[in-house]
Motif scaffolding. Structure first.
Motif, PDB file in Angstrom:
ATOM      1  N   LYS A  77       0.834  -1.194   0.000  1.00  0.00           N
ATOM      2  CA  LYS A  77       0.000   0.000   0.000  1.00  0.00           C
ATOM      3  C   LYS A  77       0.877   1.256   0.000  1.00  0.00           C
ATOM      4  CE  LYS A  77      -3.824   2.127   2.290  1.00  0.00           C
ATOM      5  NZ  LYS A  77      -5.180   1.808   2.553  1.00  0.00           N
ATOM      6  N   ASN A  78       0.537   2.230  -0.825  1.00  0.00           N
ATOM      7  CA  ASN A  78       1.281   3.488  -0.895  1.00  0.00           C
ATOM      8  C   ASN A  78       0.874   4.418   0.243  1.00  0.00           C
ATOM      9  OD1 ASN A  78       2.686   2.858  -3.274  1.00  0.00           O
ATOM     10  ND2 ASN A  78       0.933   3.467  -4.512  1.00  0.00           N
ATOM     11  N   PHE A  79       1.835   5.141   0.765  1.00  0.00           N
ATOM     12  CA  PHE A  79       1.562   6.146   1.771  1.00  0.00           C
ATOM     13  C   PHE A  79       2.634   7.225   1.684  1.00  0.00           C
ATOM     14  CE2 PHE A  79       4.090   2.842   3.674  1.00  0.00           C
ATOM     15  CZ  PHE A  79       5.077   3.517   4.379  1.00  0.00           C
ATOM     16  N   SER A  80       2.265   8.404   2.150  1.00  0.00           N
ATOM     17  CA  SER A  80       3.172   9.537   2.084  1.00  0.00           C
ATOM     18  C   SER A  80       4.052   9.605   3.327  1.00  0.00           C
ATOM     19  CB  SER A  80       2.380  10.842   1.972  1.00  0.00           C
ATOM     20  OG  SER A  80       1.630  10.841   0.801  1.00  0.00           O
TER      21      SER A  80
END
Length: 56
Positions: free
Chosen positions: A49-52
């Motif tokens: 999952k992408n996250f900042s």
């Protein structure tokens, strides 16, 4: 611990994969094995999952 049962199940999956594959393989191999084991154990998950990240 907030999610004791869930954490126990996840750790069980991790130990099972490590027990079967051992150490020293590429990360991709463990990712594939963990995905299969999560599915076998019917544990919902999201892969990569992408996250900042805020850094400095």
């Amino acid at each position: 611990m907030l999610y004791l049962l869930e954490s126990y199940k996840i750790n069980g999956v991790i130990y099972e994969v490590h027990k079967l594959l051992g150490h020293g393989l590429l990360e991709k191999v463990y990712q594939e094995a963990l995905e299969k084991e999560f599915k076998l154990q019917k544990i919902p998950f999201e892969r990569e999952k992408n996250f900042s990240i805020v850094y400095r």
